[in-house]
Design a protein around this motif. Structure first.
Motif, PDB file in Angstrom:
ATOM      1  N   THR A  45       0.838  -1.202   0.000  1.00 19.01           N
ATOM      2  CA  THR A  45       0.000   0.000   0.000  1.00 19.01           C
ATOM      3  C   THR A  45       0.870   1.249   0.000  1.00 19.01           C
ATOM      4  N   ILE A  46       1.883   1.259   0.841  1.00 18.23           N
ATOM      5  CA  ILE A  46       2.786   2.418   0.919  1.00 18.23           C
ATOM      6  C   ILE A  46       3.546   2.598  -0.391  1.00 18.23           C
ATOM      7  N   GLU A  47       4.017   1.489  -0.967  1.00 20.53           N
ATOM      8  CA  GLU A  47       4.732   1.578  -2.234  1.00 20.53           C
ATOM      9  C   GLU A  47       3.843   2.129  -3.348  1.00 20.53           C
ATOM     10  N   SER A  48       2.582   1.719  -3.371  1.00 17.34           N
ATOM     11  CA  SER A  48       1.691   2.182  -4.434  1.00 17.34           C
ATOM     12  C   SER A  48       1.351   3.664  -4.284  1.00 17.34           C
ATOM     13  N   MET A  49       1.410   4.182  -3.068  1.00 21.41           N
ATOM     14  CA  MET A  49       1.137   5.603  -2.868  1.00 21.41           C
ATOM     15  C   MET A  49       2.241   6.472  -3.456  1.00 21.41           C
TER      16      MET A  49
END
Length: 91
Positions: A45-49
């Motif tokens: 999730t953090i990477e996709s942000m």
């Protein structure tokens, strides 16, 4: 100050997390909610942000991690998981 697109993407992701999710206190609903706290799901999730473009491989990895975390939780509770076919990988 951060890029306004990151804030918008974050809000959309948060809104999308609850769309179509099981509700109530069933084991499936509880495990689906718990899956969002899985370390791999959080990392993806953090990477996709941090990415502004849509990447099918990243979306596939996120959905698979969420699915795997949900199934692991269901197995831990002794609930039979549904069968199915392997998801199609993006090119």
């Amino acid at each position: 100050m951060r890029h306004p697109g990151v804030w918008l993407l974050s809000l959309l992701l948060l809104a999308g997390c609850t769309w179509g999710e099981p509700t109530g206190n069933s084991p499936q609903a509880q495990c689906r909610r718990d899956a969002y706290n899985d370390p791999k799901v959080k990392q993806l999730t953090i990477e996709s942000m941090g990415q502004m473009g849509a990447n099918p491989q990243n979306q596939f990895d996120y959905e698979k991690a969420l699915h795997d975390a949900t199934e692991a939780c269901l197995r831990k509770q002794g609930v039979a998981v549904q069968g199915g076919v392997e998801p199609v990988r993006p090119y």
